[in-house]
Scaffold this motif. Structure first.
Motif, PDB file in Angstrom:
ATOM      1  N   UNK A  34       0.907  -1.169  -0.259  1.00 10.04           N
ATOM      2  CA  UNK A  34       0.066   0.001  -0.163  1.00 10.04           C
ATOM      3  C   UNK A  34       0.810   1.321  -0.178  1.00 10.04           C
ATOM      4  N   UNK A  35       1.775   1.281   0.705  1.00 14.36           N
ATOM      5  CA  UNK A  35       2.679   2.805   0.869  1.00 14.36           C
ATOM      6  C   UNK A  35       3.468   2.726  -0.540  1.00 14.36           C
ATOM      7  N   UNK A  36       3.923   1.740  -1.051  1.00 18.03           N
ATOM      8  CA  UNK A  36       4.811   1.696  -2.237  1.00 18.03           C
ATOM      9  C   UNK A  36       3.794   2.078  -3.158  1.00 18.03           C
ATOM     10  N   UNK A  37       2.573   1.459  -3.489  1.00 24.74           N
ATOM     11  CA  UNK A  37       1.625   2.121  -4.464  1.00 24.74           C
ATOM     12  C   UNK A  37       1.178   3.336  -4.352  1.00 24.74           C
ATOM     13  N   UNK A  38       0.961   3.700  -2.984  1.00 26.06           N
ATOM     14  CA  UNK A  38       0.880   5.467  -3.040  1.00 26.06           C
ATOM     15  C   UNK A  38       1.953   6.367  -3.593  1.00 26.06           C
ATOM     16  N   UNK A  39       3.031   5.870  -3.198  1.00 21.77           N
ATOM     17  CA  UNK A  39       4.415   6.634  -3.520  1.00 21.77           C
ATOM     18  C   UNK A  39       4.511   6.698  -5.011  1.00 21.77           C
ATOM     19  N   UNK A  40       4.231   5.321  -5.770  1.00 23.65           N
ATOM     20  CA  UNK A  40       4.485   5.468  -7.114  1.00 23.65           C
ATOM     21  C   UNK A  40       3.513   6.440  -7.583  1.00 23.65           C
ATOM     22  N   UNK A  41       1.885   6.267  -7.438  1.00 26.76           N
ATOM     23  CA  UNK A  41       1.163   7.150  -7.989  1.00 26.76           C
ATOM     24  C   UNK A  41       1.090   8.561  -7.808  1.00 26.76           C
ATOM     25  N   UNK A  42       1.893   9.050  -6.530  1.00 24.28           N
ATOM     26  CA  UNK A  42       2.120  10.369  -6.389  1.00 24.28           C
ATOM     27  C   UNK A  42       3.171  10.675  -7.262  1.00 24.28           C
ATOM     28  N   UNK A  43       4.427   9.904  -7.484  1.00 23.56           N
ATOM     29  CA  UNK A  43       5.475  10.231  -8.523  1.00 23.56           C
ATOM     30  C   UNK A  43       5.023  10.449  -9.882  1.00 23.56           C
ATOM     31  N   UNK A  44       4.210   9.247 -10.232  1.00 15.43           N
ATOM     32  CA  UNK A  44       3.512   9.170 -11.705  1.00 15.43           C
ATOM     33  C   UNK A  44       2.836  10.601 -11.663  1.00 15.43           C
ATOM     34  N   UNK A  83      -3.424  15.360  -6.342  1.00  7.63           N
ATOM     35  CA  UNK A  83      -3.053  15.549  -7.685  1.00  7.63           C
ATOM     36  C   UNK A  83      -2.731  16.982  -8.014  1.00  7.63           C
ATOM     37  N   UNK A  84      -1.675  17.062  -8.704  1.00  6.15           N
ATOM     38  CA  UNK A  84      -1.259  18.555  -9.024  1.00  6.15           C
ATOM     39  C   UNK A  84      -2.116  19.133  -9.894  1.00  6.15           C
ATOM     40  N   UNK A  85      -2.057  20.581  -9.685  1.00  8.90           N
ATOM     41  CA  UNK A  85      -3.155  21.415 -10.508  1.00  8.90           C
ATOM     42  C   UNK A  85      -2.078  22.338 -11.294  1.00  8.90           C
ATOM     43  N   UNK A  86      -2.811  22.982 -12.503  1.00  4.94           N
ATOM     44  CA  UNK A  86      -1.903  23.921 -13.162  1.00  4.94           C
ATOM     45  C   UNK A  86      -2.791  25.079 -13.266  1.00  4.94           C
ATOM     46  N   UNK A  87      -2.258  26.197 -13.531  1.00  5.45           N
ATOM     47  CA  UNK A  87      -2.994  27.513 -13.708  1.00  5.45           C
ATOM     48  C   UNK A  87      -4.137  27.484 -14.810  1.00  5.45           C
ATOM     49  N   UNK A  88      -3.738  26.921 -15.849  1.00 13.79           N
ATOM     50  CA  UNK A  88      -4.760  27.158 -17.157  1.00 13.79           C
ATOM     51  C   UNK A  88      -6.006  25.733 -16.926  1.00 13.79           C
ATOM     52  N   UNK A  89      -5.570  24.958 -15.930  1.00 12.15           N
ATOM     53  CA  UNK A  89      -6.533  23.829 -15.692  1.00 12.15           C
ATOM     54  C   UNK A  89      -6.550  22.710 -16.968  1.00 12.15           C
ATOM     55  N   UNK A  90      -5.421  22.783 -17.477  1.00 14.53           N
ATOM     56  CA  UNK A  90      -5.424  22.153 -18.774  1.00 14.53           C
ATOM     57  C   UNK A  90      -4.705  20.660 -18.475  1.00 14.53           C
ATOM     58  N   UNK A  91      -4.188  20.277 -17.225  1.00 11.91           N
ATOM     59  CA  UNK A  91      -3.574  19.099 -16.855  1.00 11.91           C
ATOM     60  C   UNK A  91      -4.810  18.159 -16.436  1.00 11.91           C
ATOM     61  N   UNK A  92      -4.453  16.925 -17.437  1.00 12.96           N
ATOM     62  CA  UNK A  92      -5.404  15.983 -17.417  1.00 12.96           C
ATOM     63  C   UNK A  92      -4.637  14.697 -16.829  1.00 12.96           C
ATOM     64  N   UNK A  93      -4.378  14.249 -15.632  1.00 10.13           N
ATOM     65  CA  UNK A  93      -3.710  13.162 -15.234  1.00 10.13           C
ATOM     66  C   UNK A  93      -4.155  11.973 -16.102  1.00 10.13           C
ATOM     67  N   UNK A  94      -3.019  11.277 -16.515  1.00 11.65           N
ATOM     68  CA  UNK A  94      -3.376   9.830 -17.184  1.00 11.65           C
ATOM     69  C   UNK A  94      -3.233   8.599 -16.235  1.00 11.65           C
ATOM     70  N   UNK A  95      -2.495   8.692 -15.267  1.00 11.23           N
ATOM     71  CA  UNK A  95      -2.347   7.395 -14.410  1.00 11.23           C
ATOM     72  C   UNK A  95      -3.632   7.308 -13.658  1.00 11.23           C
ATOM     73  N   UNK A  96      -4.251   8.284 -13.053  1.00  7.41           N
ATOM     74  CA  UNK A  96      -5.694   8.348 -12.229  1.00  7.41           C
ATOM     75  C   UNK A  96      -6.362   9.514 -12.809  1.00  7.41           C
TER      76      UNK A  96
END
Length: 114
Positions: A34-44, A83-96
């Motif tokens: 579980x901690x490894x999965x969370x770290x991987x998703x955060x990094x991705x 999940x990180x955000x950008x100013x223009x709101x154009x970031x669409x995360x692919x992994x989640x």
């Protein structure tokens, strides 16, 4: 000194070995990974944002703008991701992707196989 947001692989390894000897499961809810999965998703998620910002034509107009917290359900139990955000709101995360609250078994298998 390590940042509190950094993943300590040494401590994870020690805890995983101890837990294996105690008979704790690997992949079910609150399992070892579980901690490894969370770290991987955060990094991705962070890497996806970095990649998008690097491709922006006018970097001064788009940059990081905070994070959004969401709960994601997985076979390893509930995970809280930022999940990180950008100013223009154009970031669409692919992994989640946005509004996805369940991790698919296929995604979890890919992560664990890495």
């Amino acid at each position: 000194m390590t940042n509190e947001n950094e993943f300590d692989f040494g401590a994870f390894k020690q805890a995983a070995i101890k837990s294996l000897y105690e008979g704790k499961p690997l992949t079910c809810e609150n399992g070892l990974f579980a901690p490894l999965l969370k770290h991987f998703l955060k990094s991705a998620l962070e890497g996806g944002m970095d990649g998008q910002l690097a491709q922006t034509r006018l970097p001064e107009q788009n940059r990081r703008n905070g994070k959004t917290t969401k709960q994601v359900k997985s076979s390893a139990g509930p995970l809280e991701l930022q999940t990180p955000r950008d100013r223009t709101g154009s970031y669409q995360p692919q992994i989640v992707p946005k509004r996805q609250i369940f991790l698919t078994p296929q995604l979890e298998q890919k992560v664990l196989s890495l």
